[in-house]
Write a protein that holds these residues in place. Structure first.
Motif, mmCIF file in Angstrom:
data_model
loop_
_atom_site.group_PDB
_atom_site.id
_atom_site.type_symbol
_atom_site.label_atom_id
_atom_site.label_comp_id
_atom_site.label_asym_id
_atom_site.label_seq_id
_atom_site.Cartn_x
_atom_site.Cartn_y
_atom_site.Cartn_z
ATOM 1 N N LEU A 150 3.172 2.538 -3.596
ATOM 2 C CA LEU A 150 3.674 3.661 -2.811
ATOM 3 C C LEU A 150 5.180 3.480 -2.656
ATOM 4 C CD1 LEU A 150 0.933 3.754 -0.021
ATOM 5 C CD2 LEU A 150 1.031 5.119 -2.111
ATOM 6 N N ARG A 151 5.928 4.504 -2.958
ATOM 7 C CA ARG A 151 7.385 4.412 -2.942
ATOM 8 C C ARG A 151 7.961 5.543 -2.096
ATOM 9 N NH1 ARG A 151 9.926 0.266 -5.612
ATOM 10 N NH2 ARG A 151 11.400 1.652 -6.664
ATOM 11 N N GLU A 152 8.964 5.216 -1.313
ATOM 12 C CA GLU A 152 9.691 6.207 -0.531
ATOM 13 C C GLU A 152 11.174 5.868 -0.565
ATOM 14 O OE1 GLU A 152 8.110 6.407 3.415
ATOM 15 O OE2 GLU A 152 6.140 7.164 2.758
ATOM 16 N N ALA A 153 11.982 6.805 -1.019
ATOM 17 C CA ALA A 153 13.435 6.635 -1.060
ATOM 18 C C ALA A 153 13.833 5.350 -1.793
ATOM 19 C CB ALA A 153 14.010 6.649 0.352
ATOM 20 N N GLY A 154 13.167 5.073 -2.917
ATOM 21 C CA GLY A 154 13.494 3.903 -3.716
ATOM 22 C C GLY A 154 12.978 2.598 -3.168
ATOM 23 N N ARG A 155 12.103 2.651 -2.181
ATOM 24 C CA ARG A 155 11.593 1.447 -1.529
ATOM 25 C C ARG A 155 10.074 1.393 -1.654
ATOM 26 N NH1 ARG A 155 14.272 -1.598 1.927
ATOM 27 N NH2 ARG A 155 13.094 -3.200 3.050
ATOM 28 N N THR A 156 9.534 0.202 -1.876
ATOM 29 C CA THR A 156 8.084 0.018 -1.886
ATOM 30 C C THR A 156 7.575 -0.032 -0.457
ATOM 31 O OG1 THR A 156 8.176 -1.201 -3.976
ATOM 32 C CG2 THR A 156 6.214 -1.500 -2.623
ATOM 33 N N VAL A 157 6.571 0.794 -0.151
ATOM 34 C CA VAL A 157 6.041 0.875 1.219
ATOM 35 C C VAL A 157 4.524 0.670 1.255
ATOM 36 C CG1 VAL A 157 7.915 2.331 2.057
ATOM 37 C CG2 VAL A 157 5.864 3.395 1.085
ATOM 38 N N GLY A 158 3.935 0.259 0.146
ATOM 39 C CA GLY A 158 2.499 0.030 0.135
ATOM 40 C C GLY A 158 1.960 0.033 -1.279
ATOM 41 N N VAL A 159 0.639 0.006 -1.380
ATOM 42 C CA VAL A 159 -0.011 -0.060 -2.692
ATOM 43 C C VAL A 159 -1.112 0.984 -2.783
ATOM 44 C CG1 VAL A 159 0.454 -2.538 -2.889
ATOM 45 C CG2 VAL A 159 -1.766 -1.754 -1.987
ATOM 46 N N ILE A 160 -1.438 1.314 -4.011
ATOM 47 C CA ILE A 160 -2.654 2.066 -4.323
ATOM 48 C C ILE A 160 -3.619 1.068 -4.929
ATOM 49 C CG2 ILE A 160 -3.656 3.981 -5.613
ATOM 50 C CD1 ILE A 160 -0.775 5.151 -5.747
ATOM 51 N N ALA A 161 -4.819 0.997 -4.373
ATOM 52 C CA ALA A 161 -5.771 -0.025 -4.806
ATOM 53 C C ALA A 161 -7.094 0.603 -5.201
ATOM 54 C CB ALA A 161 -5.997 -1.049 -3.698
ATOM 55 N N SER A 162 -7.638 0.110 -6.290
ATOM 56 C CA SER A 162 -8.992 0.460 -6.692
ATOM 57 C C SER A 162 -9.943 -0.506 -6.001
ATOM 58 C CB SER A 162 -9.129 0.354 -8.217
ATOM 59 O OG SER A 162 -10.470 0.531 -8.614
ATOM 60 N N THR A 163 -10.908 0.024 -5.242
ATOM 61 C CA THR A 163 -11.803 -0.805 -4.442
ATOM 62 C C THR A 163 -13.246 -0.431 -4.735
ATOM 63 O OG1 THR A 163 -12.182 0.588 -2.492
ATOM 64 C CG2 THR A 163 -10.034 -0.507 -2.662
ATOM 65 N N PRO A 164 -14.210 -1.229 -4.271
ATOM 66 C CA PRO A 164 -15.614 -0.869 -4.475
ATOM 67 C C PRO A 164 -15.991 0.481 -3.859
ATOM 68 C CG PRO A 164 -15.431 -3.171 -3.842
ATOM 69 C CD PRO A 164 -14.066 -2.577 -3.676
ATOM 70 N N ARG A 165 -15.188 0.962 -2.899
ATOM 71 C CA ARG A 165 -15.477 2.260 -2.251
ATOM 72 C C ARG A 165 -14.582 3.379 -2.766
ATOM 73 N NH1 ARG A 165 -14.918 1.073 3.950
ATOM 74 N NH2 ARG A 165 -13.133 -0.118 3.168
ATOM 75 N N GLY A 166 -13.862 3.113 -3.825
ATOM 76 C CA GLY A 166 -12.985 4.125 -4.380
ATOM 77 C C GLY A 166 -11.524 3.736 -4.228
ATOM 78 N N GLU A 167 -10.661 4.640 -4.647
ATOM 79 C CA GLU A 167 -9.231 4.369 -4.588
ATOM 80 C C GLU A 167 -8.672 4.698 -3.217
ATOM 81 O OE1 GLU A 167 -6.185 6.691 -6.951
ATOM 82 O OE2 GLU A 167 -6.267 4.837 -8.129
ATOM 83 N N ARG A 168 -7.747 3.888 -2.730
ATOM 84 C CA ARG A 168 -7.145 4.132 -1.433
ATOM 85 C C ARG A 168 -5.721 3.617 -1.368
ATOM 86 N NH1 ARG A 168 -10.747 1.517 2.904
ATOM 87 N NH2 ARG A 168 -12.216 2.788 1.749
ATOM 88 N N GLU A 169 -5.002 4.136 -0.413
ATOM 89 C CA GLU A 169 -3.643 3.703 -0.153
ATOM 90 C C GLU A 169 -3.628 2.746 1.034
ATOM 91 O OE1 GLU A 169 -1.307 7.132 0.618
ATOM 92 O OE2 GLU A 169 -1.513 7.969 -1.417
ATOM 93 N N ILE A 170 -2.835 1.687 0.917
ATOM 94 C CA ILE A 170 -2.652 0.752 2.014
ATOM 95 C C ILE A 170 -1.151 0.536 2.163
ATOM 96 C CG2 ILE A 170 -3.360 -1.444 3.018
ATOM 97 C CD1 ILE A 170 -5.506 -1.669 0.879
ATOM 98 N N ARG A 171 -0.637 0.783 3.349
ATOM 99 C CA ARG A 171 0.795 0.727 3.577
ATOM 100 C C ARG A 171 1.188 -0.593 4.244
ATOM 101 N NH1 ARG A 171 3.189 5.754 3.081
ATOM 102 N NH2 ARG A 171 4.886 5.224 4.502
ATOM 103 N N ALA A 172 2.434 -1.006 3.995
ATOM 104 C CA ALA A 172 2.945 -2.248 4.573
ATOM 105 C C ALA A 172 4.470 -2.228 4.537
ATOM 106 C CB ALA A 172 2.433 -3.468 3.804
ATOM 107 N N ARG A 173 5.061 -3.034 5.396
ATOM 108 C CA ARG A 173 6.516 -3.186 5.367
ATOM 109 C C ARG A 173 6.976 -3.917 4.113
ATOM 110 N NH1 ARG A 173 8.434 -2.330 10.612
ATOM 111 N NH2 ARG A 173 6.829 -2.424 12.239
ATOM 112 N N LEU A 174 6.131 -4.846 3.623
ATOM 113 C CA LEU A 174 6.492 -5.648 2.462
ATOM 114 C C LEU A 174 5.272 -5.804 1.569
ATOM 115 C CD1 LEU A 174 8.499 -7.563 0.960
ATOM 116 C CD2 LEU A 174 7.592 -9.426 2.377
ATOM 117 N N VAL A 175 5.462 -5.623 0.277
ATOM 118 C CA VAL A 175 4.427 -5.866 -0.724
ATOM 119 C C VAL A 175 4.832 -7.099 -1.519
ATOM 120 C CG1 VAL A 175 3.304 -5.008 -2.820
ATOM 121 C CG2 VAL A 175 3.692 -3.460 -0.878
ATOM 122 N N VAL A 176 3.887 -8.021 -1.692
ATOM 123 C CA VAL A 176 4.145 -9.266 -2.411
ATOM 124 C C VAL A 176 3.280 -9.301 -3.667
ATOM 125 C CG1 VAL A 176 4.041 -11.785 -2.324
ATOM 126 C CG2 VAL A 176 4.726 -10.489 -0.291
#
Length: 425
Positions: A150-176
């Motif tokens: 997930l990107r906003e204004a050139g910054r990473t703000v989360g991930v899109i993840a494929s999970t056993p329950r389907g695809e979802r977005e999870i947001r965070a201040r920092l992605v590692v």
């Protein structure tokens, strides 16, 4: 259609409507699990995502050795007693050169040599992952594969993840990104990679009941070929060969025969014909070294995602653990919003990573060309085979406890020159 996931926060963690976590880590192997544990102990709320669903999953192709530079990280994680109980072996070692064996020993009146452990990843990976999962503040999310950012204004703000329950977005201040040398996180963020070709290829296998002199690790510098044997837990020894690629046609024609013949020809060769081979012979024909800038806005890389060394040195596990510790120390106050600026904290982590590893990687990339020893290496290796103090000095460098400048400091080179001069006389 992605579904946003915003996990609840504890008191004082900021805006839960905006961020699901302070930090999301992609990859729950050594670097990711260590980073999650160390961050959570500093008050950070961590989502630890692992694409595999089995909590006992582990990396197969590995040296299965942790260099002594990472012992403080193992100690901070509280894993030393568990590793000892699991039968992990102190990774003492000796190295064959054309001048003889370099055999580091403690000084008669000094402390024991620094060490960490040789331990199979089938033991180590589940152990460190369980430590992360039991740490308050860590949510271990198995079966979650990061497919995008997930990107906003050139910054990473989360991930899109494929999970056993389907695809979802999870947001965070920092992605590692702790997802290995082929890091999907780094690729999604467009982090450029610099590669260094490796003129050697490698194969390894595990043996049981394979005695080694002194019961310790052995490494052979054959110029340009390499090999090593590392004793591990449960009486298992990992034996690896890393020949020049000129030998590749023979290995492709007969892998097992070439592997066994290579080992049998080693000086003081391990008696593989009387040992039990318990794994297939596995390896890689092409294993380039690579480096990436370890940070970008809202993003950090640890372990092999940031830097992959040459497997002949067995440093990957140690650097994975160290980089996790450096990141936690740098960003924990800022990523929770308690103190400091996150971009400044990421810059501090990048400086530490570059300062501590750039010199080692430069030498490794140069040696990966399969060149013969250069004059300085001939000076130091030949003297270390003849002098106990220089053998201990070599041990500190091989354990990555000192860098290239300290290894080649004027006092050490002067002693090496004097040792070799006495030897010629």
């Amino acid at each position: 259609m992605t579904k946003p996931e915003n996990a609840p926060y504890g008191t004082g963690y900021g805006d839960a409507a905006t961020y699901g976590y302070d930090v999301i880590i992609s990859g729950a192997s050594l670097a990711g699990s260590a980073a999650a544990t160390l961050l959570a102990r500093r008050g950070v709320r961590v989502g630890l995502l692992e694409r595999r669903s089995d909590p006992e999953a582990y990396k197969v192709l590995c040296t299965h050795s942790i260099t002594a530079n990472a012992y403080p990280v193992l100690d901070e994680l509280g894993l030393v007693p568990a590793l000892e109980e699991a039968g992990a072996v102190h990774n003492d070692a000796r190295w064959y050169t054309r001048w003889g064996w370099i055999e580091p020993r403690p000084a008669s009146s000094g402390p024991e040599l620094p060490y960490a452990y040789n331990v199979r990843r089938s033991v180590l990976d589940p152990l460190i992952r369980a430590r992360a999962a039991e740490t308050p503040g860590v949510d271990l999310l198995l079966g979650h594969r990061v497919t995008g950012l997930l990107r906003e204004a050139g910054r990473t703000v989360g991930v899109i993840a494929s999970t056993p329950r389907g695809e979802r977005e999870i947001r965070a201040r920092l992605v590692v990104g702790a997802d290995g040398k082929d890091s999907a996180v780094a690729k999604s963020a467009g982090v450029p990679v610099r590669q260094f070709e490796n003129a050697r290829f490698g194969y390894l296998a595990s043996f049981r009941n394979l005695p080694l002199p002194g019961g310790i690790g052995q490494t052979w510098f054959l110029e340009p070929d390499m090999a090593y044997a590392f004793p591990n837990d449960d009486g298992v020894t990992v034996l690896a060969v890393l020949p020049d690629k000129k030998r590749l046609p023979a290995f492709r024609e007969d892998l097992e025969g070439s592997f066994l013949a290579f080992v049998r020809a080693l000086p003081e060769a391990p008696p593989i014909d009387s040992a039990e081979r318990i794994t297939k012979i596995i390896g890689l024909v092409d294993y380039p070294l690579h480096t990436r800038r370890p940070t970008a806005p809202g993003l950090a890389l640890v372990g092999d995602a940031a830097l992959t060394g040459d497997p002949l040195w067995g440093v990957g596990c140690g650097w994975a653990l160290q980089s996790a510790q450096w990141l936690a120390e740098a960003v924990a106050p800022a990523v929770t919003g308690r103190a400091g600026d996150l971009d400044g904290a990421l810059a501090a982590y990048a400086r530490t990573h570059r300062r501590r590893l750039r010199g080692h990687q430069y030498l490794a990339a140069d040696f990966a060309t399969a060149r013969p020893f250069n004059p300085l290496e001939r000076l130091m290796f030949s003297a270390a085979a003849r002098d106990d103090a220089l053998a201990r000095h070599m041990h500190l460098f091989a354990s990555r406890l000192i860098g290239p400048r300290q290894f080649l400091n004027p006092a050490a080179m002067a002693r090496a020159a004097a040792v070799n001069l006495r030897h010629r006389r």
